[in-house]
Design a protein around this motif. Structure first.
Motif, mmCIF file in Angstrom:
data_model
loop_
_atom_site.group_PDB
_atom_site.id
_atom_site.type_symbol
_atom_site.label_atom_id
_atom_site.label_comp_id
_atom_site.label_asym_id
_atom_site.label_seq_id
_atom_site.Cartn_x
_atom_site.Cartn_y
_atom_site.Cartn_z
ATOM 1 N N GLN A 94 50.737 35.812 17.476
ATOM 2 C CA GLN A 94 50.346 35.842 16.042
ATOM 3 C C GLN A 94 51.205 35.037 15.124
ATOM 4 O O GLN A 94 52.348 35.223 15.011
ATOM 5 N N GLU A 95 50.567 34.248 14.522
ATOM 6 C CA GLU A 95 50.882 33.335 13.209
ATOM 7 C C GLU A 95 50.500 33.832 11.986
ATOM 8 O O GLU A 95 51.431 33.611 11.037
ATOM 9 N N VAL A 96 49.244 34.351 11.727
ATOM 10 C CA VAL A 96 48.865 34.615 10.311
ATOM 11 C C VAL A 96 48.745 36.152 10.532
ATOM 12 O O VAL A 96 47.779 36.671 11.270
ATOM 13 N N PHE A 97 49.487 36.876 9.866
ATOM 14 C CA PHE A 97 49.546 38.231 9.909
ATOM 15 C C PHE A 97 48.542 38.993 8.767
ATOM 16 O O PHE A 97 48.832 39.794 8.049
ATOM 17 N N HIS A 98 47.406 38.542 9.140
ATOM 18 C CA HIS A 98 46.191 39.394 8.624
ATOM 19 C C HIS A 98 45.292 39.519 9.701
ATOM 20 O O HIS A 98 44.760 38.467 10.558
ATOM 21 N N PHE A 99 44.910 40.486 10.138
ATOM 22 C CA PHE A 99 44.053 40.694 11.335
ATOM 23 C C PHE A 99 42.843 40.013 11.577
ATOM 24 O O PHE A 99 42.290 39.474 10.680
ATOM 25 N N HIS A 100 42.735 39.196 12.698
ATOM 26 C CA HIS A 100 41.673 38.457 12.789
ATOM 27 C C HIS A 100 41.427 38.189 14.436
ATOM 28 O O HIS A 100 42.157 38.566 15.208
ATOM 29 N N VAL A 101 40.076 37.721 14.541
ATOM 30 C CA VAL A 101 39.749 37.569 16.088
ATOM 31 C C VAL A 101 39.032 36.238 16.393
ATOM 32 O O VAL A 101 38.429 35.785 15.274
ATOM 33 N N HIS A 102 39.802 35.374 17.073
ATOM 34 C CA HIS A 102 39.320 34.237 17.447
ATOM 35 C C HIS A 102 37.986 34.377 18.328
ATOM 36 O O HIS A 102 37.866 34.972 19.428
ATOM 37 N N VAL A 103 36.767 33.588 17.958
ATOM 38 C CA VAL A 103 35.666 33.246 18.723
ATOM 39 C C VAL A 103 35.596 31.934 19.338
ATOM 40 O O VAL A 103 35.758 31.018 18.494
ATOM 41 N N ILE A 104 35.855 31.865 20.364
ATOM 42 C CA ILE A 104 36.283 30.366 20.995
ATOM 43 C C ILE A 104 35.022 29.898 22.026
ATOM 44 O O ILE A 104 34.873 30.564 23.285
ATOM 45 N N PRO A 105 34.080 29.180 21.628
ATOM 46 C CA PRO A 105 33.041 28.662 22.340
ATOM 47 C C PRO A 105 33.408 27.970 23.644
ATOM 48 O O PRO A 105 34.077 27.076 23.527
ATOM 49 N N ARG A 106 32.798 28.329 24.879
ATOM 50 C CA ARG A 106 33.085 27.513 25.905
ATOM 51 C C ARG A 106 32.027 26.778 26.512
ATOM 52 O O ARG A 106 30.677 27.166 26.659
ATOM 53 N N TYR A 107 32.410 25.457 26.991
ATOM 54 C CA TYR A 107 31.499 24.418 27.331
ATOM 55 C C TYR A 107 31.664 23.915 28.844
ATOM 56 O O TYR A 107 32.840 24.244 28.962
ATOM 57 N N THR A 108 30.625 23.756 29.427
ATOM 58 C CA THR A 108 30.563 23.416 30.847
ATOM 59 C C THR A 108 31.582 22.242 30.906
ATOM 60 O O THR A 108 31.621 21.371 30.203
ATOM 61 N N GLY A 109 32.628 22.469 31.878
ATOM 62 C CA GLY A 109 33.660 21.554 32.136
ATOM 63 C C GLY A 109 34.748 21.280 30.902
ATOM 64 O O GLY A 109 35.492 20.306 31.007
ATOM 65 N N ASP A 110 34.760 22.327 30.050
ATOM 66 C CA ASP A 110 35.759 22.112 29.149
ATOM 67 C C ASP A 110 37.326 22.225 29.452
ATOM 68 O O ASP A 110 38.244 21.680 28.917
ATOM 69 N N GLU A 111 37.449 22.839 30.578
ATOM 70 C CA GLU A 111 38.806 23.081 31.176
ATOM 71 C C GLU A 111 39.669 23.637 30.513
ATOM 72 O O GLU A 111 41.001 23.382 30.730
ATOM 73 N N LEU A 112 39.366 24.534 29.466
ATOM 74 C CA LEU A 112 40.354 25.118 28.684
ATOM 75 C C LEU A 112 41.022 26.203 29.548
ATOM 76 O O LEU A 112 40.509 26.988 30.395
ATOM 77 N N ARG A 113 42.439 26.352 29.601
ATOM 78 C CA ARG A 113 43.081 27.157 30.401
ATOM 79 C C ARG A 113 44.036 28.215 29.392
ATOM 80 O O ARG A 113 44.986 27.544 28.916
ATOM 81 N N TYR A 114 43.573 29.336 29.026
ATOM 82 C CA TYR A 114 44.785 30.392 28.286
ATOM 83 C C TYR A 114 44.893 31.470 29.370
ATOM 84 O O TYR A 114 45.729 32.384 29.165
ATOM 85 N N ASP A 115 44.295 31.311 30.481
ATOM 86 C CA ASP A 115 44.101 32.605 31.408
ATOM 87 C C ASP A 115 44.737 32.382 32.523
ATOM 88 O O ASP A 115 44.346 32.775 33.661
ATOM 89 N N VAL A 116 46.089 31.627 32.512
ATOM 90 C CA VAL A 116 46.857 31.347 33.677
ATOM 91 C C VAL A 116 47.467 32.556 34.181
ATOM 92 O O VAL A 116 48.158 33.551 33.630
ATOM 93 N N LYS A 117 47.245 33.038 35.575
ATOM 94 C CA LYS A 117 47.329 34.376 36.033
ATOM 95 C C LYS A 117 48.940 34.364 36.763
ATOM 96 O O LYS A 117 49.061 33.875 37.726
ATOM 97 N N GLY A 118 50.029 34.584 36.188
ATOM 98 C CA GLY A 118 51.304 34.457 36.676
ATOM 99 C C GLY A 118 52.100 35.375 36.869
ATOM 100 O O GLY A 118 53.150 35.544 37.471
ATOM 101 N N TYR A 119 51.685 36.697 36.429
ATOM 102 C CA TYR A 119 52.507 38.043 36.522
ATOM 103 C C TYR A 119 52.260 38.560 38.052
ATOM 104 O O TYR A 119 51.099 38.698 38.640
#
Ligand code: AMP
Length: 138
Positions: A94-119
């Protein structure tokens, strides 16, 4: 309202934003540094530090609007899905300390990765975690 809160300033009209949705309780605007096309922040007009402090009805409304915006991105921007993410406290990014939710649209082939499962759970640890959470949620 909290002095020096960037999202309070946007809500008060003191800073510019590209507003995609607004009602009496909620404002949603494009993230200034987007992860994907249409990346939107859904923000309560009243200041809360994050989800920990926000009342349940506010959280419910923010997530309901987040769904609407995600579906709008699928209908209008060609997104094939979306992620809804809330960072709570510094350790969670968290960088901005005013409650917020991110909506991140996903597109075919966008290859965004925030979900690396390492634990990896140690032997017996997962059972222990479930027990502790069960207790804490009673
Ligand atoms: P978080 O890490 O969850 O606190 O995310 C804060 C988000 O707010 C980041 O993705 C920033 O790019 C975004 N942000 C910061 N300032 C502004 C602004 N003035 N207008 C729009 N988005 C902003």
């Amino acid at each position: 309202m909290t002095e020096n809160c960037v999202f309070c300033k946007i809500i008060k009209g003191e800073l510019p934003a590209r507003v995609v949705y607004e009602d009496e309780d909620v404002m949603a605007f494009l993230d200034i540094n987007p992860v994907s096309k249409g990346h939107t922040l859904v923000v309560p007009k009243k200041h809360y530090r994050n989800m920990v402090d926000a009342p349940d009805d506010v959280i419910a409304k923010i997530y309901t609007i987040a769904k609407k915006i995600g579906v709008a991105a699928m209908n209008a921007l060609g997104a094939k899905g979306f992620n809804v993410i809330s960072n709570n406290e510094k350790v969670a990014g968290q960088e901005v300390f005013h409650f917020h939710v991110h909506v991140i649209p996903r597109y075919t082939g966008d290859e965004l990765r925030y979900d690396v499962k390492g634990y990896k759970y140690a032997e017996g640890e997962a059972d222990e975690v479930v027990k502790k959470l069960n207790e804490a949620l009673k």
